[in-house]
Every structure is written in structure tokens, then in C-alpha cells.
Design a protein around this motif. Sequence first.
Motif, PDB file in Angstrom:
ATOM      1  N   HIS A 119      -7.955  -2.458   1.774  1.00  0.00           N
ATOM      2  CA  HIS A 119      -7.753  -1.639   2.977  1.00  0.00           C
ATOM      3  C   HIS A 119      -6.598  -2.135   3.856  1.00  0.00           C
ATOM      4  O   HIS A 119      -5.817  -1.317   4.368  1.00  0.00           O
ATOM      5  N   PRO A 120      -6.433  -3.445   4.086  1.00  0.00           N
ATOM      6  CA  PRO A 120      -5.268  -3.891   4.868  1.00  0.00           C
ATOM      7  C   PRO A 120      -3.940  -3.496   4.222  1.00  0.00           C
ATOM      8  O   PRO A 120      -2.958  -3.234   4.920  1.00  0.00           O
ATOM      9  N   GLN A 139       0.957   0.156   4.349  1.00  0.00           N
ATOM     10  CA  GLN A 139       1.754   1.264   3.821  1.00  0.00           C
ATOM     11  C   GLN A 139       1.929   2.353   4.871  1.00  0.00           C
ATOM     12  O   GLN A 139       3.022   2.913   5.020  1.00  0.00           O
ATOM     13  N   ARG A 140       0.888   2.649   5.611  1.00  0.00           N
ATOM     14  CA  ARG A 140       0.986   3.669   6.665  1.00  0.00           C
ATOM     15  C   ARG A 140       1.917   3.192   7.791  1.00  0.00           C
ATOM     16  O   ARG A 140       2.655   3.997   8.361  1.00  0.00           O
ATOM     17  N   GLU A 141       1.878   1.911   8.085  1.00  0.00           N
ATOM     18  CA  GLU A 141       2.763   1.354   9.110  1.00  0.00           C
ATOM     19  C   GLU A 141       4.230   1.479   8.686  1.00  0.00           C
ATOM     20  O   GLU A 141       5.091   1.829   9.499  1.00  0.00           O
ATOM     21  N   ILE A 142       4.502   1.213   7.424  1.00  0.00           N
ATOM     22  CA  ILE A 142       5.880   1.307   6.924  1.00  0.00           C
ATOM     23  C   ILE A 142       6.352   2.758   6.933  1.00  0.00           C
ATOM     24  O   ILE A 142       7.520   3.041   7.239  1.00  0.00           O
ATOM     25  N   VAL A 143       5.467   3.686   6.627  1.00  0.00           N
ATOM     26  CA  VAL A 143       5.829   5.112   6.687  1.00  0.00           C
ATOM     27  C   VAL A 143       6.257   5.486   8.102  1.00  0.00           C
ATOM     28  O   VAL A 143       7.252   6.202   8.300  1.00  0.00           O
ATOM     29  N   LYS A 144       5.545   4.988   9.103  1.00  0.00           N
ATOM     30  CA  LYS A 144       5.920   5.265  10.495  1.00  0.00           C
ATOM     31  C   LYS A 144       7.286   4.665  10.825  1.00  0.00           C
ATOM     32  O   LYS A 144       8.085   5.286  11.540  1.00  0.00           O
ATOM     33  N   MET A 145       7.572   3.478  10.301  1.00  0.00           N
ATOM     34  CA  MET A 145       8.873   2.855  10.532  1.00  0.00           C
ATOM     35  C   MET A 145       9.983   3.669   9.879  1.00  0.00           C
ATOM     36  O   MET A 145      11.056   3.850  10.461  1.00  0.00           O
ATOM     37  N   LEU A 146       9.728   4.170   8.681  1.00  0.00           N
ATOM     38  CA  LEU A 146      10.713   5.001   7.990  1.00  0.00           C
ATOM     39  C   LEU A 146      10.962   6.300   8.755  1.00  0.00           C
ATOM     40  O   LEU A 146      12.109   6.743   8.886  1.00  0.00           O
ATOM     41  N   GLU A 147       9.909   6.888   9.270  1.00  0.00           N
ATOM     42  CA  GLU A 147      10.062   8.124  10.049  1.00  0.00           C
ATOM     43  C   GLU A 147      10.856   7.867  11.329  1.00  0.00           C
ATOM     44  O   GLU A 147      11.671   8.707  11.728  1.00  0.00           O
ATOM     45  N   ALA A 148      10.639   6.717  11.946  1.00  0.00           N
ATOM     46  CA  ALA A 148      11.389   6.369  13.163  1.00  0.00           C
ATOM     47  C   ALA A 148      12.871   6.191  12.851  1.00  0.00           C
ATOM     48  O   ALA A 148      13.738   6.608  13.632  1.00  0.00           O
ATOM     49  N   GLU A 149      13.186   5.589  11.705  1.00  0.00           N
ATOM     50  CA  GLU A 149      14.581   5.415  11.301  1.00  0.00           C
ATOM     51  C   GLU A 149      15.242   6.759  11.027  1.00  0.00           C
ATOM     52  O   GLU A 149      16.377   7.004  11.456  1.00  0.00           O
ATOM     53  N   LEU A 150      14.541   7.626  10.321  1.00  0.00           N
ATOM     54  CA  LEU A 150      15.098   8.941  10.023  1.00  0.00           C
ATOM     55  C   LEU A 150      15.311   9.754  11.294  1.00  0.00           C
ATOM     56  O   LEU A 150      16.267  10.535  11.387  1.00  0.00           O
ATOM     57  N   GLN A 151      14.428   9.550  12.270  1.00  0.00           N
ATOM     58  CA  GLN A 151      14.563  10.272  13.535  1.00  0.00           C
ATOM     59  C   GLN A 151      15.863   9.914  14.246  1.00  0.00           C
ATOM     60  O   GLN A 151      16.446  10.758  14.951  1.00  0.00           O
ATOM     61  N   SER A 192       9.865  -5.671   1.781  1.00  0.00           N
ATOM     62  CA  SER A 192       9.913  -6.781   0.821  1.00  0.00           C
ATOM     63  C   SER A 192       8.594  -7.542   0.791  1.00  0.00           C
ATOM     64  O   SER A 192       8.067  -7.865  -0.281  1.00  0.00           O
ATOM     65  N   GLU A 193       8.062  -7.826   1.971  1.00  0.00           N
ATOM     66  CA  GLU A 193       6.794  -8.553   2.042  1.00  0.00           C
ATOM     67  C   GLU A 193       5.653  -7.721   1.480  1.00  0.00           C
ATOM     68  O   GLU A 193       4.740  -8.241   0.822  1.00  0.00           O
ATOM     69  N   HIS A 194       5.696  -6.403   1.729  1.00  0.00           N
ATOM     70  CA  HIS A 194       4.631  -5.536   1.206  1.00  0.00           C
ATOM     71  C   HIS A 194       4.675  -5.477  -0.320  1.00  0.00           C
ATOM     72  O   HIS A 194       3.624  -5.440  -0.968  1.00  0.00           O
ATOM     73  N   LEU A 195       5.874  -5.463  -0.871  1.00  0.00           N
ATOM     74  CA  LEU A 195       6.009  -5.454  -2.330  1.00  0.00           C
ATOM     75  C   LEU A 195       5.356  -6.700  -2.932  1.00  0.00           C
ATOM     76  O   LEU A 195       4.658  -6.621  -3.955  1.00  0.00           O
ATOM     77  N   GLN A 196       5.553  -7.839  -2.294  1.00  0.00           N
ATOM     78  CA  GLN A 196       4.918  -9.072  -2.757  1.00  0.00           C
ATOM     79  C   GLN A 196       3.397  -8.986  -2.625  1.00  0.00           C
ATOM     80  O   GLN A 196       2.660  -9.462  -3.499  1.00  0.00           O
ATOM     81  N   GLU A 197       2.913  -8.370  -1.550  1.00  0.00           N
ATOM     82  CA  GLU A 197       1.475  -8.234  -1.341  1.00  0.00           C
ATOM     83  C   GLU A 197       0.841  -7.336  -2.405  1.00  0.00           C
ATOM     84  O   GLU A 197      -0.248  -7.624  -2.908  1.00  0.00           O
ATOM     85  N   VAL A 198       1.530  -6.243  -2.749  1.00  0.00           N
ATOM     86  CA  VAL A 198       1.014  -5.342  -3.788  1.00  0.00           C
ATOM     87  C   VAL A 198       0.969  -6.060  -5.133  1.00  0.00           C
ATOM     88  O   VAL A 198       0.013  -5.888  -5.905  1.00  0.00           O
ATOM     89  N   ASP A 199       1.977  -6.873  -5.413  1.00  0.00           N
ATOM     90  CA  ASP A 199       1.973  -7.657  -6.658  1.00  0.00           C
ATOM     91  C   ASP A 199       0.790  -8.626  -6.671  1.00  0.00           C
ATOM     92  O   ASP A 199       0.113  -8.795  -7.694  1.00  0.00           O
ATOM     93  N   ARG A 200       0.528  -9.263  -5.529  1.00  0.00           N
ATOM     94  CA  ARG A 200      -0.596 -10.198  -5.436  1.00  0.00           C
ATOM     95  C   ARG A 200      -1.919  -9.464  -5.647  1.00  0.00           C
ATOM     96  O   ARG A 200      -2.801  -9.930  -6.383  1.00  0.00           O
ATOM     97  N   LEU A 201      -2.037  -8.288  -5.032  1.00  0.00           N
ATOM     98  CA  LEU A 201      -3.261  -7.505  -5.163  1.00  0.00           C
ATOM     99  C   LEU A 201      -3.457  -7.008  -6.597  1.00  0.00           C
ATOM    100  O   LEU A 201      -4.582  -6.957  -7.098  1.00  0.00           O
ATOM    101  N   SER A 202      -2.355  -6.678  -7.257  1.00  0.00           N
ATOM    102  CA  SER A 202      -2.438  -6.243  -8.657  1.00  0.00           C
ATOM    103  C   SER A 202      -2.978  -7.361  -9.533  1.00  0.00           C
ATOM    104  O   SER A 202      -3.764  -7.113 -10.464  1.00  0.00           O
ATOM    105  N   ASN A 203      -2.563  -8.589  -9.244  1.00  0.00           N
ATOM    106  CA  ASN A 203      -3.086  -9.732 -10.002  1.00  0.00           C
ATOM    107  C   ASN A 203      -4.588  -9.905  -9.772  1.00  0.00           C
ATOM    108  O   ASN A 203      -5.335 -10.218 -10.710  1.00  0.00           O
TER     109      ASN A 203
END
Length: 247
Positions: A226-227, A232-244, A142-153
Motif C-alpha cells: 500500500h505505501p 505512485q499516486r504522489e508521483i502522478v500529482k508531481m507529473l501533473e504539476a509539471e505539465l501544468q 528513481s527512488e520509487h523504481l528501486q522500491e518497486v524492484d525491492r518489492l518484486s523481490n
Amino acid sequence: MILQKLASALRRQDWFQVMIEVLIVIVGIFLGLQVQAWNEQRVERIEEIEYLTRLHDDFTESITTNDFNIQNAANQWEDGKKVIEMLDRCELPDADRDLFARGYHGAGKFLPIILNTTTIDELNSTGKYQIIQNVALRKEMSEHLQEVDRLSNIFRMVNDNIVPHTNIVEKYVSYNIHERDPRLPDPPVTWDSLVIDFDGVCKSDEFKKSYSHIFLYVNGVFSIGHPTMDKQREIVKMLEAELQKFQ
């Protein structure tokens, strides 16, 4: 059958038998509810795995696209620096003519950092976002989605700032359209693709200033991106941990 036995016990006033039959009914209802709850949880976990997999695909796809765009911006930056050096020296060696054309053509052409929100949008629109059990993961997304919206602006504001400079730069150059065929993919831009008076542009402070401003803006906006890519890479790792956990 149980109801018949219960009715018979009541008529006989056999209270022990009544309690036994009532207990059997209660246990049966309880077990039925437990089985139903277990089945609902099993269905939810299957659905959660599906959503986690789709989210992983969305984020992985976004990272691939962003890496490509950032690399293009980095290549443009390197080409741009060399073009500015040629303009400052007012020298264009024959061997660097294609590089100059590529550097000119790429100036100000960039795509923003993106996030494929297809699955997140579906989770929110259907009210199923809570199906993702990991609270920390939900919060990060959720927080990342807000950050991407901010960056898009920010990207939009930067693009607005670039447009006046690209308008100035484009006054000095035109394209050789005879090399292009709309039925085919665009060929790489080369020196022969341009119609340009190099001596004229290297003596134009207006051209050089606008060209350098374009690259300064592009470099700045990708530096702050870059941050976002790291997240995004951090969230991918979290998703992989959940799937595991479900394997």
C-alpha cells in the motif's frame, strides 16, 4: 557585404569604421548563438512535455493495474476467511458451495505491484533523464523504481514460500475439465468445476494449515504494497504539476 566593408576600412585605415564593422559581426554572432540556444531549449521543452506525458500515462496505467490486483487480493482474502470458517465447522451449506469453489481456486493466485518502466528505461538508455528539469521529480521516480524492484523481490520470496502449501492443497482437489473449452475464455469457477471430498478436506489438518498459510502470506505482502501505491499516486500529482507549468 560586411566583410567587404571591413576590408575596405582596413585599407583606408579607417579604424572607427573597422570597430563598427567588427562590432556588427560580434553582435550578429551573439544573436545567432542566442537564437540557436533558444531554439534548442524550445525543442528540449517540447521533448520534455512529451516525456512527462508518457511518464504520466505509465504511472497511471500502473496504478490502474495495481488497484485491480489489490482488489482481487482483497476479494480472495474475504473468500478465504469464509472458506476457513466452513472448514473449521466442517459445514458447507448449498448456498455457499460456489463461494467455497471460488475461494479454493483463488488461493495463492496473485500478481505483484508493478511499475510500467517503458519511458524511464528509454530516458536512461538514451541519456536523456536530465531533460526532466524538476530535480525532486527525478529523484522521486528513481527512488520509487528501486522500491518497486525491492518489492518484486519480496513477492518472489513470498511466492516461493507459498508453492509448497499450494502443492499440498491441490492434492485434495481436481477440476472438472469437461466444463472448459480452450477455444473460449475460462468460465467462472463454481462448485461444479471442482471434484472434491469436502468431508475429507475439512478433517485434514494438513489441508487447513496449508490453506491458511497461503492467505496469511498473500495478505502480508499486499499490506506492505500500500505505501508503494501511495507513492505512485504522489508521483502522478508531481507529473501533473509539471505539465501544468507548460500550459
